[in-house]
Motif scaffolding. Structure first.
Motif, PDB file in Angstrom:
ATOM      1  N   UNK A 165       0.819  -1.210   0.000  1.00 40.02           N
ATOM      2  CA  UNK A 165       0.000   0.000   0.000  1.00 40.02           C
ATOM      3  C   UNK A 165       0.860   1.270   0.000  1.00 40.02           C
ATOM      4  N   UNK A 166       2.098   1.200   0.503  1.00 38.99           N
ATOM      5  CA  UNK A 166       2.933   2.400   0.559  1.00 38.99           C
ATOM      6  C   UNK A 166       3.774   2.610  -0.699  1.00 38.99           C
ATOM      7  N   UNK A 171       4.007   9.651   1.792  1.00 40.35           N
ATOM      8  CA  UNK A 171       3.589   9.828   3.182  1.00 40.35           C
ATOM      9  C   UNK A 171       4.400   8.877   4.060  1.00 40.35           C
ATOM     10  N   UNK A 172       5.054   9.437   5.060  1.00 35.05           N
ATOM     11  CA  UNK A 172       5.896   8.649   5.948  1.00 35.05           C
ATOM     12  C   UNK A 172       5.110   8.206   7.185  1.00 35.05           C
ATOM     13  N   UNK A 173       5.542   7.106   7.764  1.00 36.93           N
ATOM     14  CA  UNK A 173       4.982   6.707   9.050  1.00 36.93           C
ATOM     15  C   UNK A 173       5.870   7.292  10.144  1.00 36.93           C
ATOM     16  N   UNK A 208      -2.626   8.301   6.605  1.00 33.73           N
ATOM     17  CA  UNK A 208      -3.530   8.560   5.484  1.00 33.73           C
ATOM     18  C   UNK A 208      -2.707   8.674   4.212  1.00 33.73           C
ATOM     19  N   UNK A 209      -2.853   7.699   3.356  1.00 32.48           N
ATOM     20  CA  UNK A 209      -2.110   7.678   2.104  1.00 32.48           C
ATOM     21  C   UNK A 209      -2.732   8.658   1.098  1.00 32.48           C
ATOM     22  N   UNK A 210      -1.932   9.076   0.126  1.00 32.30           N
ATOM     23  CA  UNK A 210      -2.493   9.846  -0.972  1.00 32.30           C
ATOM     24  C   UNK A 210      -3.581   9.012  -1.662  1.00 32.30           C
ATOM     25  N   UNK A 211      -4.618   9.650  -2.194  1.00 35.30           N
ATOM     26  CA  UNK A 211      -5.607   8.882  -2.972  1.00 35.30           C
ATOM     27  C   UNK A 211      -4.915   8.175  -4.134  1.00 35.30           C
ATOM     28  N   UNK A 229      -6.984   5.292   1.253  1.00 38.20           N
ATOM     29  CA  UNK A 229      -6.636   4.355   2.322  1.00 38.20           C
ATOM     30  C   UNK A 229      -6.276   5.130   3.581  1.00 38.20           C
ATOM     31  N   UNK A 230      -6.929   4.802   4.688  1.00 42.00           N
ATOM     32  CA  UNK A 230      -6.730   5.505   5.963  1.00 42.00           C
ATOM     33  C   UNK A 230      -6.662   4.482   7.080  1.00 42.00           C
TER      34      UNK A 230
END
Length: 561
Positions: A165-166, A171-173, A208-211, A229-230
Motif C-alpha cells: 500500500x505504501x 507519506x511517511x509513518x 492517510x495515504x495519498x488517494x 486508504x486511511x
C-alpha cells in the motif's frame, strides 16, 4: 440520497465509557449518520483489568448509552465468551445501536452505504479453505476471495493493511514505529472491488495515504475509480495520534472522473492467483440489456442482480458451507438437495453431486463480453471438470465415469455445470446418451447432435449440453481445449468423452430440470428428482462437504495455483 458525515474510530480495547462519552458530545454538535469502529473493540486478553471488566458489564446491561448507530468489526483479538453468547442470541445486535458487521460480510446501511468487511489476521495454516468460526480472529485467502463477489463497495474495512500500500507514496509513518505487514489477499480484494475508502487499524499511529486511482475499463475509458486508504490509531493513545476520522459520501453516485491533486496510480500489485474479472455488476448490466444471442424482446424479463443470485458470492444468503474450492475464475460447491446420496457410490462415500460455477454473474459464456475473461473462465471450469473426473475414476478404480450437463439460456440467471459420477458400464453400453435422446424424444424436444461446441459462443441460440466421460486405466485428465473437435467421441489423455448438444429455440418451453430427470432414471433415484425432496440438515451437508474436500484435496489445482 444526500451525503451525510460519518465517523471511523480506531481500536477501543474495552474503554467503552470514555469512548461513548466523547462520541456523545460530538454527536450533539454534528449529528453524524453512523460510526464504524475498526481494530479491536474489546480489551485484549493481556490488557484486561477490573476496569475493563466493569465497562464490559455496563455495556451489556445497557448502562452505557450508544448515541448513534455504531458498527464494530473483528480484529486481532478474540471476543469474550459473553459477547459471543449475546451476538448469537440477538442476531448481531450487541445492545441498542451497536451492531457486529461480521468477520466476512457485505453490509448495506440504512443510509445506503455499502460496507465490505474482512476481520482478523490471515491464518496460513487454513488459507486453502473458508473459515467456519464467525468469531475467531483469523481469516483465510478464500474468505477474501468470497468477497470479490461484492462487485463494488463504498467502504472496505480490514484488520490488516493491504500489501504494497505504501508503494508510490510519499507519506511517511512516524519514527520509532514498525510498519504493519500487509496481506496480499487484502490487496487483491481492494483492487478487485475498488472501494471509495479503505479503512484499517494501526494502534500506535495514524496514516492517510495519498488517494490512488485504478485502471479504467474499456467501456469507460475516462473513469478511473479513486480509493483513499486511511488507518486509525487506537482511541486514547499516549502519543495523541488521530483516532477519529470524519468523512462524507453520496452513495450510488457515479465514480468521479477527476483525479485528485497528488493522487498516484494504484500501488496494489495483483498476485498471480487473483481473478481477472471486471466488476460483476457491470457484467450483469451488460447482459441484462442485450445478449449476444439473437433473441426477441418477448424473451426478456427482469433478471436477478448478483446480490440476489444464489450462485453469486456477493449474495448474503449464499450457503458458504457448501463451497468446496475457489479458484481464480470459478468455484465448486456441493449441490443443495443432491440427486445422489452418500450411499449411491460405495467407492466414494459421499454424494459427489457437484456444481461448477463461474465467479462472473453471466447467463451464458456468450454474455461475457471480455474475450480473455471468457476464455479463462471456460478453461478453468474445464480444469475443474477434469479434476473431478480423475478423482472419481481413481477412487473407484475406473469403475466410475462421469456426466456433466449445462443449460445455456440467454434468459437464464447464472451459468453453471452439474457433475455426477455414473457406473462406467452404463457408459460403455451407450445407455447414458441413449437415455438423454429417448427422454428428449418423449418430451418432443429437438434431436441431440453429437458435437463439441466449446464455450458455446458459436451457437445461434440457447442449448442444453451433456458431456459423458468414461475412464480408462491411468486416466490423465489433461487440460482440454474443446473450442473445436470431432462430432463424435474425443480422446483426451487416456479418457474418452462424448459431447451431445440439444439446440433450443427462443420460444421453446424447456424443463430446466431435464438433466436431473434423466440422471435420476439412470441411477434408479426417481424419488429424488426434485432437490426440494432431498433436503439435508446443515450438519449433514457439512459432513458431505468435508468428505468430498478430503477426497478431492490431491486433485484440487486451486490449492497450488
Amino acid at each position: 440520497m444526500l451525503s451525510k458525515i460519518s465517523i471511523i474510530i480506531g481500536s477501543v480495547r474495552g474503554k467503552f465509557s470514555a469512548l461513548f462519552e466523547k462520541v456523545a458530545k460530538l454527536q450533539k454538535k454534528n449529528d453524524f449518520a453512523l460510526a464504524i469502529i475498526v481494530g479491536d473493540f474489546f480489551a485484549l486478553p493481556e490488557e484486561q483489568t477490573s476496569d475493563t471488566a466493569k465497562d464490559l458489564s455496563r455495556l451489556l446491561n445497557g448502562s452505557i448509552e450508544i448515541p448513534l448507530t455504531t458498527y464494530f468489526t473483528l480484529s486481532g483479538g478474540p471476543f469474550p465468551s459473553e459477547i459471543i453468547d449475546r451476538l448469537e442470541s440477538s442476531k448481531g445486535e450487541l445492545c441498542p445501536n451497536l451492531f457486529f458487521v461480521g468477520k466476512r460480510s457485505v453490509t448495506k446501511t440504512s443510509e445506503e452505504i455499502r460496507i465490505v468487511a474482512l476481520g482478523g489476521n490471515l491464518d496460513p495454516e487454513a488459507s486453502a479453505g473458508v473459515s467456519k468460526d464467525k468469531y475467531l480472529p483469523f481469516h483465510t485467502e478464500s474468505d477474501a476471495k468470497l468477497l470479490y463477489g461484492a462487485n463494488s463497495a463504498d467502504l472496505v474495512i480490514t484488520s490488516n493493511w493491504p500489501a504494497s500500500i505504501r508503494t508510490r507514496s510519499k507519506v511517511q509513518i512516524p519514527d520509532g514505529v514498525e510498519e504493519p505487514e500487509g496481506e496480499q489477499c487484502i490487496s487483491d480484494l481492494c483492487e478487485t472491488i475498488k472501494p471509495r475508502y479503505h479503512f484499517s487499524s494501526s494502534p500506535l499511529f495514524f496514516y492517510e495515504r495519498e488517494p490512488f486511482f485504478h485502471p479504467s475499463r474499456n467501456d469507460q475509458p475516462d473513469v478511473r475509480p479513486i480509493t483513499r486508504f486511511i488507518s486509525l490509531a487506537a482511541f486514547d493513545n499516549d502519543s495523541k495520534q488521530k483516532w477519529l476520522y470524519a468523512f462524507s459520501l453520496s452513495p450510488n453516485t457515479a465514480p468521479n472522473s477527476t483525479i485528485p491533486t497528488g493522487a498516484t496510480a494504484s500501488p496494489l500489485a495483483p498476485s498471480k492467483k487473483r481473478q481477472r474479472l471486471e466488476e460483476q455488476q457491470h457484467v450483469y448490466a451488460r447482459f441484462s440489456g442485450q445478449d449476444r444471442h439473437p433473441h426477441s424482446a418477448k424473451r426478456k424479463r427482469a433478471l436477478k442482480s448478483p446480490g440476489e443470485c444464489f450462485f453469486c458470492l456477493s449474495n448474503p444468503d449464499l450457503a458458504t458451507h457448501l463451497i468446496s474450492s475457489i479458484a481464480n475464475d470459478a468455484y465448486l460447491t456441493t449441490a443443495k438437495g443432491p440427486l445422489s446420496t452418500s450411499n449411491t457410490y460405495s467407492d466414494l462415500g459421499f454424494p459427489a453431486h457437484i456444481l461448477i460455477i463461474p465467479l462472473t454473474h453471466s447467463a451464458t459464456f456468450g454474455s461475457i463480453a471480455d474475450i480473455d475473461e471468457r476464455f479463462t473462465t471456460y478453461k478453468e471450469m474445464q480444469r475443474y471438470r477434469d479434476a473431478l473426473h480423475r478423482m472419481v475414476s481413481e477412487r473407484s478404480k475406473q469403475k466410475l465415469g462421469s456426466v456433466t450437463w449445462e443449460v445455456s439460456r440467454a434468459s437464464g440467471i447464472h451459468l453453471h455445470w452439474q457433475f455426477l459420477p455414473i457406473d462406467s458400464g452404463i457408459i460403455e453400453k451407450g445407455l447414458v446418451d441413449a437415455a438423454f435422446k429417448v427422454e428428449a424424444e418423449n418430451e418432443k424436444y429437438p434431436m441431440f447432435k453429437a458435437k463439441a461446441n466449446g464455450d458455446g459462443v458459436g451457437e445461434l441460440g440457447d442449448y442444453f449440453r451433456v458431456v459423458i466421460q468414461k475412464p480408462s486405466p491411468g486416466d490423465g485428465g489433461a487440460d482440454r481445449d474443446q473450442t473445436s473437435g470431432e462430432a463424435e467421441d474425443r480422446v483426451k489423455g487416456k479418457s474418452i468423452e462424448k459431447s451431445l448438444v440439444l439446440p433450443l429455440s427462443e420460444d421453446f418451453r424447456f424443463n430446466l430440470n431435464f438433466g436431473r430427470v434423466v440422471m435420476a432414471k439412470l441411477l434408479a433415484l426417481e424419488d429424488r428428482v426434485s432437490w426440494r425432496d432431498c433436503a439435508q440438515t446443515v450438519e449433514q451437508e457439512s459432513a458431505d462437504v468435508e468428505a468430498f474436500k478430503n477426497a478431492f484435496k490431491s486433485f484440487d489445482f486451486a490449492l497450488d495455483d
